[in-house]
Design a protein around this motif. Sequence first.
Motif, PDB file in Angstrom:
ATOM      1  N   GLU A  67       0.861  -0.996   0.304  1.00 35.03           N
ATOM      2  CA  GLU A  67      -0.037  -0.020   0.001  1.00 35.03           C
ATOM      3  C   GLU A  67       0.804   1.302   0.048  1.00 35.03           C
ATOM      4  O   GLU A  67       0.572   2.263  -0.671  1.00 35.03           O
ATOM      5  CB  GLU A  67      -1.014   0.132   1.128  1.00 35.03           C
ATOM      6  CG  GLU A  67      -1.545   1.359   1.294  1.00 35.03           C
ATOM      7  CD  GLU A  67      -2.620   1.274   2.553  1.00 35.03           C
ATOM      8  OE1 GLU A  67      -3.903   1.394   2.456  1.00 35.03           O
ATOM      9  OE2 GLU A  67      -1.923   1.424   3.617  1.00 35.03           O
ATOM     10  N   GLU A  70       2.030   1.829  -3.586  1.00 35.92           N
ATOM     11  CA  GLU A  70       1.108   2.087  -4.301  1.00 35.92           C
ATOM     12  C   GLU A  70       0.664   3.755  -4.246  1.00 35.92           C
ATOM     13  O   GLU A  70       0.377   4.222  -5.271  1.00 35.92           O
ATOM     14  CB  GLU A  70       0.009   1.286  -4.150  1.00 35.92           C
ATOM     15  CG  GLU A  70      -1.229   1.351  -5.116  1.00 35.92           C
ATOM     16  CD  GLU A  70      -2.206   0.531  -5.117  1.00 35.92           C
ATOM     17  OE1 GLU A  70      -3.492   0.896  -5.403  1.00 35.92           O
ATOM     18  OE2 GLU A  70      -1.936  -0.792  -4.617  1.00 35.92           O
ATOM     19  N   THR A  71       0.525   3.947  -2.803  1.00 35.45           N
ATOM     20  CA  THR A  71       0.122   5.177  -2.569  1.00 35.45           C
ATOM     21  C   THR A  71       1.079   6.443  -2.362  1.00 35.45           C
ATOM     22  O   THR A  71       0.796   7.641  -1.782  1.00 35.45           O
ATOM     23  CB  THR A  71      -0.875   5.384  -1.063  1.00 35.45           C
ATOM     24  OG1 THR A  71       0.011   4.762  -0.036  1.00 35.45           O
ATOM     25  CG2 THR A  71      -2.130   4.239  -1.423  1.00 35.45           C
ATOM     26  N   ALA A  74       1.388   7.571   1.398  1.00 32.04           N
ATOM     27  CA  ALA A  74       0.103   8.579   1.761  1.00 32.04           C
ATOM     28  C   ALA A  74       0.075   8.504   3.179  1.00 32.04           C
ATOM     29  O   ALA A  74      -0.454   9.517   3.904  1.00 32.04           O
ATOM     30  CB  ALA A  74      -1.037   8.263   0.907  1.00 32.04           C
TER      31      ALA A  74
END
Length: 122
Positions: A67, A70-71, A74
């Motif tokens: 994650e 991918e982010t 974030a």
Amino acid sequence: MKIAVAVVLVFFVTGIIGDDFYTSKYDNLDVEGILKNDRLLLSYHKCLLEGIRCTPEGEELRKVLPEAIETKCAKCTNKHKGTVKKVGKFLLNEKPELWNELMEKYDPQNKYRADLERRLKE
């Protein structure tokens, strides 16, 4: 009564906001020590690749790494981002074979790799 409700609401909202970031309980991990010790570094690397003999912090990282990649991190705090940059730069420059193996595992389609490497070089 209104004050009690307001206090409960503040705690509830603060709790939700706190969940917007990855855990900070491993923020004091000696990352420098791990990077300087091939045995420890390879142990964490093996954990991330194969999921074997993971420490609690290695398991947590293994869980959030897809994650985070991918982010663009974030949910990372500023502390996390600094650590990611330090470790990423080290692997990219000093241990490219380990970096490549991690990228093959966590970004097999090369969707994020070029951007991640560009950001690490900044």
